[in-house]
Design a protein around this motif. Structure first.
Motif, PDB file in Angstrom:
ATOM      1  N   PRO A  63       1.088  -1.081  -0.241  1.00 14.99           N
ATOM      2  CA  PRO A  63      -0.073  -0.020   0.049  1.00 14.99           C
ATOM      3  C   PRO A  63       0.979   1.446  -0.240  1.00 14.99           C
ATOM      4  O   PRO A  63       1.524   1.177   0.183  1.00 14.99           O
ATOM      5  CB  PRO A  63      -1.365  -0.058   1.129  1.00 14.99           C
ATOM      6  CG  PRO A  63       0.269  -0.705   1.890  1.00 14.99           C
ATOM      7  CD  PRO A  63       0.844  -1.670   1.780  1.00 14.99           C
ATOM      8  N   PRO A  64       0.450   2.628  -0.407  1.00 17.29           N
ATOM      9  CA  PRO A  64       1.238   3.264  -0.476  1.00 17.29           C
ATOM     10  C   PRO A  64       1.619   3.852   0.759  1.00 17.29           C
ATOM     11  O   PRO A  64       0.954   3.615   2.076  1.00 17.29           O
ATOM     12  CB  PRO A  64       0.260   4.663  -0.778  1.00 17.29           C
ATOM     13  CG  PRO A  64      -0.748   3.889  -1.064  1.00 17.29           C
ATOM     14  CD  PRO A  64      -0.624   2.433  -0.455  1.00 17.29           C
ATOM     15  N   ARG A  65       2.793   4.133   1.626  1.00 22.25           N
ATOM     16  CA  ARG A  65       2.900   4.074   2.375  1.00 22.25           C
ATOM     17  C   ARG A  65       2.769   6.342   3.256  1.00 22.25           C
ATOM     18  O   ARG A  65       3.549   7.213   2.872  1.00 22.25           O
ATOM     19  CB  ARG A  65       4.605   4.498   2.647  1.00 22.25           C
ATOM     20  CG  ARG A  65       5.222   3.331   2.521  1.00 22.25           C
ATOM     21  CD  ARG A  65       7.122   3.133   2.971  1.00 22.25           C
ATOM     22  NE  ARG A  65       7.394   3.697   4.020  1.00 22.25           N
ATOM     23  CZ  ARG A  65       8.301   2.412   4.639  1.00 22.25           C
ATOM     24  NH1 ARG A  65       7.449   1.606   4.742  1.00 22.25           N
ATOM     25  NH2 ARG A  65       8.848   2.845   5.396  1.00 22.25           N
ATOM     26  N   LEU A  66       1.365   6.377   3.464  1.00 17.42           N
ATOM     27  CA  LEU A  66       1.162   6.742   4.296  1.00 17.42           C
ATOM     28  C   LEU A  66       2.029   7.856   4.917  1.00 17.42           C
ATOM     29  O   LEU A  66       2.642   7.318   6.286  1.00 17.42           O
ATOM     30  CB  LEU A  66      -0.264   6.671   4.481  1.00 17.42           C
ATOM     31  CG  LEU A  66      -1.412   6.320   4.022  1.00 17.42           C
ATOM     32  CD1 LEU A  66      -2.427   5.504   3.992  1.00 17.42           C
ATOM     33  CD2 LEU A  66      -0.945   7.194   2.178  1.00 17.42           C
ATOM     34  N   PRO A  67       2.124   9.153   5.248  1.00 14.54           N
ATOM     35  CA  PRO A  67       2.678  10.379   5.978  1.00 14.54           C
ATOM     36  C   PRO A  67       1.966  10.530   7.361  1.00 14.54           C
ATOM     37  O   PRO A  67       0.550  10.601   7.184  1.00 14.54           O
ATOM     38  CB  PRO A  67       2.608  11.533   4.958  1.00 14.54           C
ATOM     39  CG  PRO A  67       1.829  11.294   3.922  1.00 14.54           C
ATOM     40  CD  PRO A  67       1.971   9.875   3.478  1.00 14.54           C
ATOM     41  N   VAL A  68       2.237  10.291   7.949  1.00 15.97           N
ATOM     42  CA  VAL A  68       1.817  10.045   9.796  1.00 15.97           C
ATOM     43  C   VAL A  68       2.925  10.835  10.302  1.00 15.97           C
ATOM     44  O   VAL A  68       3.364  11.841  10.448  1.00 15.97           O
ATOM     45  CB  VAL A  68       1.931   9.102  10.520  1.00 15.97           C
ATOM     46  CG1 VAL A  68       0.765   8.925  12.343  1.00 15.97           C
ATOM     47  CG2 VAL A  68       1.218   7.468   9.695  1.00 15.97           C
ATOM     48  N   ALA A  69       1.237  11.964  10.439  1.00 17.06           N
ATOM     49  CA  ALA A  69       1.902  13.391  10.858  1.00 17.06           C
ATOM     50  C   ALA A  69       2.460  13.351  12.263  1.00 17.06           C
ATOM     51  O   ALA A  69       2.177  12.304  13.205  1.00 17.06           O
ATOM     52  CB  ALA A  69       0.697  14.204  11.645  1.00 17.06           C
ATOM     53  N   LEU A 100      -1.281   7.657  18.552  1.00 19.92           N
ATOM     54  CA  LEU A 100      -1.142   7.000  17.132  1.00 19.92           C
ATOM     55  C   LEU A 100      -2.110   5.295  17.542  1.00 19.92           C
ATOM     56  O   LEU A 100      -2.928   5.230  16.581  1.00 19.92           O
ATOM     57  CB  LEU A 100      -0.556   7.472  16.132  1.00 19.92           C
ATOM     58  CG  LEU A 100       0.689   8.027  16.145  1.00 19.92           C
ATOM     59  CD1 LEU A 100       1.689   7.891  15.318  1.00 19.92           C
ATOM     60  CD2 LEU A 100      -0.669   9.390  15.201  1.00 19.92           C
ATOM     61  N   VAL A 162     -10.179  15.786   8.482  1.00 18.91           N
ATOM     62  CA  VAL A 162      -9.836  14.962   7.602  1.00 18.91           C
ATOM     63  C   VAL A 162     -10.717  13.811   8.252  1.00 18.91           C
ATOM     64  O   VAL A 162     -10.564  12.999   9.326  1.00 18.91           O
ATOM     65  CB  VAL A 162      -8.307  13.901   7.641  1.00 18.91           C
ATOM     66  CG1 VAL A 162      -8.653  13.091   6.853  1.00 18.91           C
ATOM     67  CG2 VAL A 162      -7.524  15.698   7.057  1.00 18.91           C
ATOM     68  N   ALA A 164     -11.711  10.117   6.554  1.00 19.28           N
ATOM     69  CA  ALA A 164     -11.178   8.924   6.383  1.00 19.28           C
ATOM     70  C   ALA A 164     -11.985   7.957   5.986  1.00 19.28           C
ATOM     71  O   ALA A 164     -12.386   7.484   7.035  1.00 19.28           O
ATOM     72  CB  ALA A 164     -10.019   8.669   6.252  1.00 19.28           C
ATOM     73  N   PRO A 168      -8.934   3.593   3.606  1.00 18.99           N
ATOM     74  CA  PRO A 168      -7.451   4.142   4.215  1.00 18.99           C
ATOM     75  C   PRO A 168      -7.282   4.485   5.473  1.00 18.99           C
ATOM     76  O   PRO A 168      -6.372   4.099   5.910  1.00 18.99           O
ATOM     77  CB  PRO A 168      -7.796   5.389   3.816  1.00 18.99           C
ATOM     78  CG  PRO A 168      -9.475   5.941   2.820  1.00 18.99           C
ATOM     79  CD  PRO A 168      -9.643   4.257   2.718  1.00 18.99           C
ATOM     80  N   LYS A 170      -8.023   1.285   7.629  1.00 18.02           N
ATOM     81  CA  LYS A 170      -7.131   0.111   7.389  1.00 18.02           C
ATOM     82  C   LYS A 170      -5.649   0.447   7.163  1.00 18.02           C
ATOM     83  O   LYS A 170      -4.493  -0.244   7.427  1.00 18.02           O
ATOM     84  CB  LYS A 170      -8.035  -0.865   6.666  1.00 18.02           C
ATOM     85  CG  LYS A 170      -9.500  -1.485   6.595  1.00 18.02           C
ATOM     86  CD  LYS A 170      -9.774  -2.494   6.185  1.00 18.02           C
ATOM     87  CE  LYS A 170     -10.797  -3.025   6.427  1.00 18.02           C
ATOM     88  NZ  LYS A 170     -11.619  -4.036   5.226  1.00 18.02           N
ATOM     89  N   VAL A 171      -5.576   0.970   5.260  1.00 21.69           N
ATOM     90  CA  VAL A 171      -4.122   0.947   5.317  1.00 21.69           C
ATOM     91  C   VAL A 171      -3.183   2.309   6.303  1.00 21.69           C
ATOM     92  O   VAL A 171      -2.098   1.661   6.801  1.00 21.69           O
ATOM     93  CB  VAL A 171      -4.001   2.224   4.420  1.00 21.69           C
ATOM     94  CG1 VAL A 171      -2.721   2.479   3.630  1.00 21.69           C
ATOM     95  CG2 VAL A 171      -4.458   0.974   3.225  1.00 21.69           C
ATOM     96  N   LEU A 172      -4.188   3.044   7.001  1.00 23.07           N
ATOM     97  CA  LEU A 172      -2.979   4.048   7.892  1.00 23.07           C
ATOM     98  C   LEU A 172      -2.948   2.921   9.361  1.00 23.07           C
ATOM     99  O   LEU A 172      -1.939   3.225  10.039  1.00 23.07           O
ATOM    100  CB  LEU A 172      -4.063   5.317   8.559  1.00 23.07           C
ATOM    101  CG  LEU A 172      -3.386   6.423   8.960  1.00 23.07           C
ATOM    102  CD1 LEU A 172      -1.959   6.885   7.641  1.00 23.07           C
ATOM    103  CD2 LEU A 172      -5.113   7.930   8.555  1.00 23.07           C
ATOM    104  N   VAL A 176       0.885   2.664  10.884  1.00 27.50           N
ATOM    105  CA  VAL A 176       1.612   2.729  12.226  1.00 27.50           C
ATOM    106  C   VAL A 176       1.791   1.581  13.096  1.00 27.50           C
ATOM    107  O   VAL A 176       2.608   2.004  13.357  1.00 27.50           O
ATOM    108  CB  VAL A 176      -0.006   3.514  13.093  1.00 27.50           C
ATOM    109  CG1 VAL A 176       0.298   3.840  14.600  1.00 27.50           C
ATOM    110  CG2 VAL A 176       0.086   5.017  12.506  1.00 27.50           C
TER     111      VAL A 176
END
Lengths: 200, 426
Positions: A63-69, A100, A162, A164, A168, A170-172, A176
């Motif tokens: 999956p895309p490596r989503l940025p996590v703040a 998180l 935001v 989601a 998304p 699940k991906v996030l 984490v």
């Protein structure tokens, strides 16, 4: 080179510095904790992907490596940093992980309410990250290299802008859990270099 | 999941997900500045559908540089690539998908429908919830432990398989007044159960029902009306002891204590005893043990270890006309009968009385009558079951065949009484 006990000024000389017994015990203890949590983090990841369904957990799932703040993966240059700086980064990451993991836990409680073991592992992971982070900070303080100033608390959900969807989310959550595994594993490696008799 | 035959139109019931905290920033597909990457959006997002229905979905691509094309896009569902014939390009940037006759969701978190770029990278995803509305729960049963609480169990309708997370809520209220209350402690005795720990009224009926709810609807069970006093159970009898009866090789004595929790509530108790040979799984049950705390098992095999359990049924609490509910069985207690060369007959399953206790078998009943008559007419004050048991033990020990013989003890001959006591006739 300073011969002050417990100094981290020369990481190459760490193994030859005679650490105080209690400090040595503390480092060993924290290293053991990190080692244990690395195993738990791996189990959490496996449990997590199982409950999200395929393709999560399939070989080659990317999956895309989503940025996590507020948190990112250890950089490729992490291992080249001085030990004190590495441990500071470890402590900072471990401090950023609990909220998180709590957020992922709350979302998974809605998506997988009949997965008590997953929910328990997520709750445990938040507590374990706090414990390991505190232990690393204690080691840093004992070595005369305290952690940086704590960051301000991130904004709460009340100010979230935001929304989601489920996929998304699940991906996030996967991201984490992956970050949790990366950072406890990284912490174990960094502490290993301080353990007397460990790798230089 | 998809099939060739078109089904009924999809029913999409969307429930907006709660917002994630800001610190968990990300919407899948958010473009990265200057990356030149494409992103996409799937519509509908997270629909809820009936089993057998159809779904029409689209994947719309946008990104940097503009003019992203739908060519080369493809779909997967739960990790499996969907046949190309199910997709069609609607326009330059949109790929459509048609799924028919949907099966129930594979996992409760939703089936993963994903739109991929030509190179396989994930552009967007949506989770499908395919299932059935709940059916009416039924078969509600409840019991109260020592009148202090209430536990209820039920069976979900359609055996619970809705393919969607279904929430069950046990509700209760006093029959003629009061507001609806919701049970809060679930899964106490199985997946479909709830425990109400306190604040229950006696002598007034409750109405109890179960509500089942999921994304596709809700259902309510029939109402069960009950009085707490009519569904009371208690703890198993404590202090169960099993011991030999002297040298009698075919008997064991069982003693127990009445459960203490209900001792102040003036109830009668029924008891059941079950016993089995050590290496057997077949229990024999003695169920005519009324309101007494001891029993003698007879007709057992000599030299054999027996496991014994006792349970209690309280009834008549505060005048209730109904029987209570059987307690759990007590912990097994073991004892062995004395060993003998002679083998006794098969276990009888009857509860023989102890010394001085009323007879429950035909032989001992007649013996009791005879002894009573003797005491009255022959002034034999020292005659008793105990003397009879001692005689039996003596007979077995001596291995003598039973013969008629004269007995002359302290019993004066009464008018009309038989001069001889014939043990073998007893």
């Amino acid at each position: 080179m300073s011969r002050r006990e417990g100094s981290l000024e020369d990481p190459q000389a760490d193994s030859s510095v005679s650490l105080l017994p209690h400090l040595e015990a503390k480092i060993r203890q924290t290293h053991s904790l990190a080692h244990l949590l690395t195993k738990y983090a791996e189990q959490l990841l496996q449990e997590y992907v199982q409950h999200q369904g395929d393709p999560f957990g399939l070989p080659g799932f990317s999956p895309p490596r989503l940025p996590v703040a507020g948190l990112s993966s250890p950089t490729p240059t992490h291992a080249a940093l001085p030990v004190a700086e590495r441990l500071r980064l470890d402590a900072a990451a471990l401090a950023a992980l609990p909220p998180l993991l709590d957020a992922v836990s709350r979302r998974q409680a809605e998506l997988n309410p009949r997965a008590p073991r997953l929910l328990r592992r997520l709750e445990d992971a938040a507590r374990q990250a706090r414990a390991l982070g505190a232990a690393v900070e204690a080691v840093l303080a004992a070595l005369g290299a305290p952690a940086r100033e704590p960051r301000p608390e991130p904004p709460t959900a009340a100010t979230a802008t935001v929304a989601a969807g489920v996929f998304p989310a699940k991906v996030l959550g996967l991201r984490v859990c992956g970050l949790y595994r990366e950072w406890v594993s990284r912490t174990e490696g960094d502490l290993g270099q301080l353990v007397p008799g460990g790798p230089a | 999941m998809p099939a060739g035959r078109p089904g009924p139109a999809a029913q999409c019931a969307r429930r907006p997900p709660p917002p994630l905290p800001l610190l968990l920033f990300c919407v899948l597909g958010a473009p990265r500045a200057g990356s030149g990457s494409h992103t996409a959006v799937i519509s509908p997002q997270d629909p809820t559908l009936l089993i057998g229905s159809s779904l029409q979905a689209t994947c719309s691509v946008h990104g940097d540089p503009p003019g992203a094309t739908a060519e080369g896009l493809y779909w997967t569902l739960n990790g499996r690539r969907l046949p190309p014939e199910l997709s069609r390009v609607l326009n330059a940037s949109t790929l459509a998908l048609a799924l028919a006759n949907l099966n129930g969701s594979r996992q409760q978190s939703g089936d993963n429908l994903v739109c991929h770029a030509r190179d396989g990278s994930i552009l967007a995803g949506s989770c499908l919830y395919v299932g059935l509305p709940p059916e009416k729960p039924f078969n509600i049963s409840c019991w109260s432990k020592n009148m202090k609480d209430l536990t209820c169990r039920w069976t979900p309708g359609a055996h619970g398989e809705t393919f969607l997370h279904t929430n069950y809520s046990l509700k209760y209220k006093l029959r003629w007044y009061g507001q609806d209350n919701t049970c809060e402690e679930y899964h106490t005795v199985g997946p479909h159960s709830c425990h109400i720990p306190k604040d229950l009224a006696l002598f007034t009926p409750y109405e109890i029902w179960v509500e089942a709810t999921n994304r596709l609807g809700s259902a309510r069970s029939d109402v069960l009306t009950l009085d707490i006093l009519d569904v009371v159970t208690t703890d198993p009898p404590p202090d169960v002891h099993v011991s030999r009866v002297g040298g009698l090789e075919d008997q064991l004595s069982v003693r127990w204590v009445s459960p203490p929790a209900l001792k102040d509530f003036l109830f009668q108790a029924k008891y059941q005893i079950r016993y089995r040979v050590e290496d057997s799984v077949d229990w024999k049950v003695v169920d005519d043990v009324s309101n007494q705390t001891s029993c003698r098992l007879a007709g057992l095999k000599p030299g054999t270890v027996y496991f014994v359990q006792v349970r209690c049924n309280p009834f008549g609490i505060y005048g209730s006309k109904k029987a209570g509910i059987w307690s759990e069985w007590s912990h097994p207690t073991a004892a062995s009968t004395p060993r003998s060369a002679e083998r006794a007959g098969p276990g009888g399953g009857a509860c023989e009385p102890r010394s001085g206790e009323p007879s429950s078998g035909p032989v001992r009943r007649e013996l009791k009558q005879f002894l009573g008559w003797l005491k009255k007419h022959a002034y034999c004050s020292n005659l008793s079951f105990r003397l009879y048991d001692q005689w039996r033990a003596w007979m077995q020990k001596s291995h003598k065949t039973r013969n008629q013989h004269r007995t002359r003890g302290s019993c004066p001959r009464a008018d009309g009484a038989r001069r001889e006591v014939l043990p073998d006739k007893l």
